[in-house]
Design a protein around this motif. Structure first.
Motif, PDB file in Angstrom:
ATOM      1  N   ALA A 202       0.868  -1.186   0.000  1.00  0.00           N
ATOM      2  CA  ALA A 202       0.000   0.000   0.000  1.00  0.00           C
ATOM      3  C   ALA A 202       0.896   1.225   0.000  1.00  0.00           C
ATOM      4  CB  ALA A 202      -0.886  -0.013   1.235  1.00  0.00           C
ATOM      5  N   GLN A 203       0.706   2.091  -0.984  1.00  0.00           N
ATOM      6  CA  GLN A 203       1.557   3.288  -1.085  1.00  0.00           C
ATOM      7  C   GLN A 203       0.715   4.546  -1.001  1.00  0.00           C
ATOM      8  OE1 GLN A 203       3.343   1.886  -4.876  1.00  0.00           O
ATOM      9  NE2 GLN A 203       5.225   2.732  -3.997  1.00  0.00           N
ATOM     10  N   LYS A 204       1.366   5.585  -0.506  1.00  0.00           N
ATOM     11  CA  LYS A 204       0.650   6.853  -0.308  1.00  0.00           C
ATOM     12  C   LYS A 204      -0.042   7.341  -1.586  1.00  0.00           C
ATOM     13  CE  LYS A 204       1.204  10.811   2.516  1.00  0.00           C
ATOM     14  NZ  LYS A 204       1.314  10.297   3.862  1.00  0.00           N
ATOM     15  N   THR A 205       0.576   7.045  -2.727  1.00  0.00           N
ATOM     16  CA  THR A 205       0.015   7.510  -3.999  1.00  0.00           C
ATOM     17  C   THR A 205      -1.246   6.723  -4.389  1.00  0.00           C
ATOM     18  OG1 THR A 205       1.664   6.059  -4.974  1.00  0.00           O
ATOM     19  CG2 THR A 205       2.151   8.414  -5.014  1.00  0.00           C
ATOM     20  N   ASP A 206      -1.504   5.564  -3.731  1.00  0.00           N
ATOM     21  CA  ASP A 206      -2.719   4.801  -4.053  1.00  0.00           C
ATOM     22  C   ASP A 206      -3.910   5.455  -3.371  1.00  0.00           C
ATOM     23  OD1 ASP A 206      -0.870   2.987  -4.979  1.00  0.00           O
ATOM     24  OD2 ASP A 206      -1.034   1.649  -3.238  1.00  0.00           O
ATOM     25  N   PRO A 207      -5.046   5.503  -4.061  1.00  0.00           N
ATOM     26  CA  PRO A 207      -6.245   6.053  -3.410  1.00  0.00           C
ATOM     27  C   PRO A 207      -6.662   5.230  -2.192  1.00  0.00           C
ATOM     28  CG  PRO A 207      -6.727   5.338  -5.686  1.00  0.00           C
ATOM     29  CD  PRO A 207      -5.277   5.090  -5.453  1.00  0.00           C
ATOM     30  N   THR A 208      -6.232   3.952  -2.157  1.00  0.00           N
ATOM     31  CA  THR A 208      -6.647   3.072  -1.067  1.00  0.00           C
ATOM     32  C   THR A 208      -5.654   3.041   0.101  1.00  0.00           C
ATOM     33  OG1 THR A 208      -5.578   1.284  -2.269  1.00  0.00           O
ATOM     34  CG2 THR A 208      -7.967   1.484  -2.551  1.00  0.00           C
ATOM     35  N   PHE A 209      -4.598   3.880   0.026  1.00  0.00           N
ATOM     36  CA  PHE A 209      -3.539   3.810   1.052  1.00  0.00           C
ATOM     37  C   PHE A 209      -4.083   3.953   2.477  1.00  0.00           C
ATOM     38  CE2 PHE A 209      -0.352   6.046   3.744  1.00  0.00           C
ATOM     39  CZ  PHE A 209       0.564   5.006   3.857  1.00  0.00           C
ATOM     40  N   ALA A 210      -4.935   4.963   2.681  1.00  0.00           N
ATOM     41  CA  ALA A 210      -5.401   5.225   4.054  1.00  0.00           C
ATOM     42  C   ALA A 210      -6.156   4.017   4.599  1.00  0.00           C
ATOM     43  CB  ALA A 210      -6.288   6.470   4.085  1.00  0.00           C
ATOM     44  N   VAL A 211      -7.015   3.430   3.773  1.00  0.00           N
ATOM     45  CA  VAL A 211      -7.815   2.291   4.238  1.00  0.00           C
ATOM     46  C   VAL A 211      -6.925   1.065   4.427  1.00  0.00           C
ATOM     47  CG1 VAL A 211      -9.652   0.678   3.578  1.00  0.00           C
ATOM     48  CG2 VAL A 211      -9.940   3.129   3.204  1.00  0.00           C
ATOM     49  N   ALA A 212      -6.049   0.777   3.430  1.00  0.00           N
ATOM     50  CA  ALA A 212      -5.229  -0.439   3.500  1.00  0.00           C
ATOM     51  C   ALA A 212      -4.239  -0.381   4.659  1.00  0.00           C
ATOM     52  CB  ALA A 212      -4.498  -0.646   2.176  1.00  0.00           C
ATOM     53  N   SER A 213      -3.555   0.758   4.798  1.00  0.00           N
ATOM     54  CA  SER A 213      -2.529   0.825   5.843  1.00  0.00           C
ATOM     55  C   SER A 213      -3.163   0.892   7.230  1.00  0.00           C
ATOM     56  CB  SER A 213      -1.601   2.018   5.623  1.00  0.00           C
ATOM     57  OG  SER A 213      -2.355   3.198   5.638  1.00  0.00           O
ATOM     58  N   ARG A 214      -4.460   1.274   7.282  1.00  0.00           N
ATOM     59  CA  ARG A 214      -5.134   1.375   8.583  1.00  0.00           C
ATOM     60  C   ARG A 214      -5.442   0.006   9.205  1.00  0.00           C
ATOM     61  NH1 ARG A 214      -9.434   2.589  11.660  1.00  0.00           N
ATOM     62  NH2 ARG A 214      -8.741   4.042  13.261  1.00  0.00           N
ATOM     63  N   GLY A 253       3.540   8.835   6.655  1.00  0.00           N
ATOM     64  CA  GLY A 253       3.480   7.449   6.168  1.00  0.00           C
ATOM     65  C   GLY A 253       3.586   7.381   4.651  1.00  0.00           C
ATOM     66  N   GLU A 254       4.495   6.559   4.142  1.00  0.00           N
ATOM     67  CA  GLU A 254       4.695   6.428   2.689  1.00  0.00           C
ATOM     68  C   GLU A 254       4.200   5.084   2.161  1.00  0.00           C
ATOM     69  OE1 GLU A 254       5.676   8.437   0.320  1.00  0.00           O
ATOM     70  OE2 GLU A 254       6.002  10.123   1.682  1.00  0.00           O
ATOM     71  N   SER A 255       4.511   4.013   2.906  1.00  0.00           N
ATOM     72  CA  SER A 255       4.099   2.705   2.389  1.00  0.00           C
ATOM     73  C   SER A 255       4.086   1.641   3.485  1.00  0.00           C
ATOM     74  CB  SER A 255       5.031   2.249   1.263  1.00  0.00           C
ATOM     75  OG  SER A 255       6.297   1.908   1.785  1.00  0.00           O
ATOM     76  N   MET A 256       3.340   0.598   3.198  1.00  0.00           N
ATOM     77  CA  MET A 256       3.309  -0.580   4.073  1.00  0.00           C
ATOM     78  C   MET A 256       3.241  -1.814   3.185  1.00  0.00           C
ATOM     79  SD  MET A 256       0.339  -1.845   6.710  1.00  0.00           S
ATOM     80  CE  MET A 256      -0.757  -2.438   5.449  1.00  0.00           C
ATOM     81  N   THR A 257       4.062  -2.802   3.486  1.00  0.00           N
ATOM     82  CA  THR A 257       3.987  -4.066   2.741  1.00  0.00           C
ATOM     83  C   THR A 257       3.704  -5.200   3.717  1.00  0.00           C
ATOM     84  OG1 THR A 257       5.618  -3.242   1.179  1.00  0.00           O
ATOM     85  CG2 THR A 257       5.173  -5.606   1.123  1.00  0.00           C
TER      86      THR A 257
END
Ligand code: SAM
Length: 267
Positions: A202-214, A253-257
């Protein structure tokens, strides 16, 4: 720790679970897409509230057969309510250690569930019985020890995450199960085994970043009280982990894998 502790810790909280409900085959089990065709018979073990199961049912169509099983009666009730009357789709309360049926399936899928079992080998042995000759067993699961965040998340979330892994380990769950699946499958007699990396970035540039990284704030919200009640963390730490991590998502936050493997075998 006792079997009862493992069962208690594996039990999904009764609250409506938004994490389970936003999943589909496409966004959360895409390793199954290559199998799914009209008329296929599928057993979904640990189906939860049935979101992925419904998505499978749409793909195998009215001539297919899909059975979802889960020991949690509330989740099975939700699954039945949410599924309406898709032909061929059924949900049944069942525990994979003891589940039995005369049915045999083209595909058995178990996603994000072996991570919650203290004896994954026993579960795999039981599941293998229900795979048709020439059919497939597909396991999707995590290695929680290989998660990565960039930059590092706040200290409170790191402390919560470490306590979460310890709480799981103490109940007998394998935090690195993804990396042990191929060996387990081989031990129980599968020879044709294939491993696919299904890690979710999940990367900050993805529209889903906030939901996925949460995800981990949601784990602290939904599961965190279990950790507080069994003395692994304080309520103050749980609340701070959620707040600080939400702030991390909104700011640096930039990314989460999340590290995941699909391990699949042909019968
Ligand atoms: C994290 S959820 C995964 C749900 C769904 N498969 C997904 O990927 O979204 C894990 C599920 O495993 C179920 N579970 C726990 N112990 C189980 C067992 N012994 N047999 C079958 N399912 C079990 C839980 O009730 C829960 O619904």
């Amino acid at each position: 720790m006792s079997e009862q502790t493992a069962t208690e810790r594996a039990t999904m909280p009764a609250a409506y679970n938004p994490v389970l409900e936003r999943r589909t085959v496409e966004n959360a089990n895409q390793n199954l897409l290559k199998y799914l065709r009209p008329g296929l018979s599928v057993l979904d073990v640990g189906c939860g509230s049935g979101a992925i199961t419904r998505s499978i049912a749409e793909k195998v169509g009215p001539t297919g057969r899909i059975l979802g099983i889960d020991p949690n009666d509330k989740l099975i009730e939700q699954a039945r309510q949410n599924s309406g009357s898709l032909p061929g789709l059924d949900f049944r309360q069942g525990d994979i250690y003891t589940f039995d049926t005369d049915e045999r399936f083209d595909l058995i899928t178990i996603a994000r569930t072996l991570q919650w079992l203290a004896d994954p080998k026993a579960a795999l042995i039981n599941m293998k019985r229900f795979v048709k000759p020439g059919g497939y067993l597909s396991v999707l699961d995590f290695n929680h020890e290989k998660i990565s965040w960039h930059p590092e998340p706040p200290e409170a979330m790191k402390t919560f995450y470490a306590a979460f892994l310890k709480w799981r380990q103490d109940a007998g769950f394998d935090n690195a199960i993804a990396d042990h699946l191929a060996d387990l499958m081989s031990t129980i007699g599968f020879t044709d085994i294939r491993v696919e990396n299904q890690s979710e970035l999940a990367q900050k540039t993805d529209p889903t970043f906030a939901v996925a990284s949460r995800l981990w704030a949601e784990v602290a919200e939904l599961r965190g009280l279990q950790l507080v009640n069994s003395g692994y963390i304080s309520e103050e730490l749980r609340v701070r982990a959620i707040a600080d991590y939400d702030n991390w998502i909104q700011t640096v936050g930039e990314s989460m894998t999340v590290y995941m493997l699909a391990v699949e075998a042909k019968q």
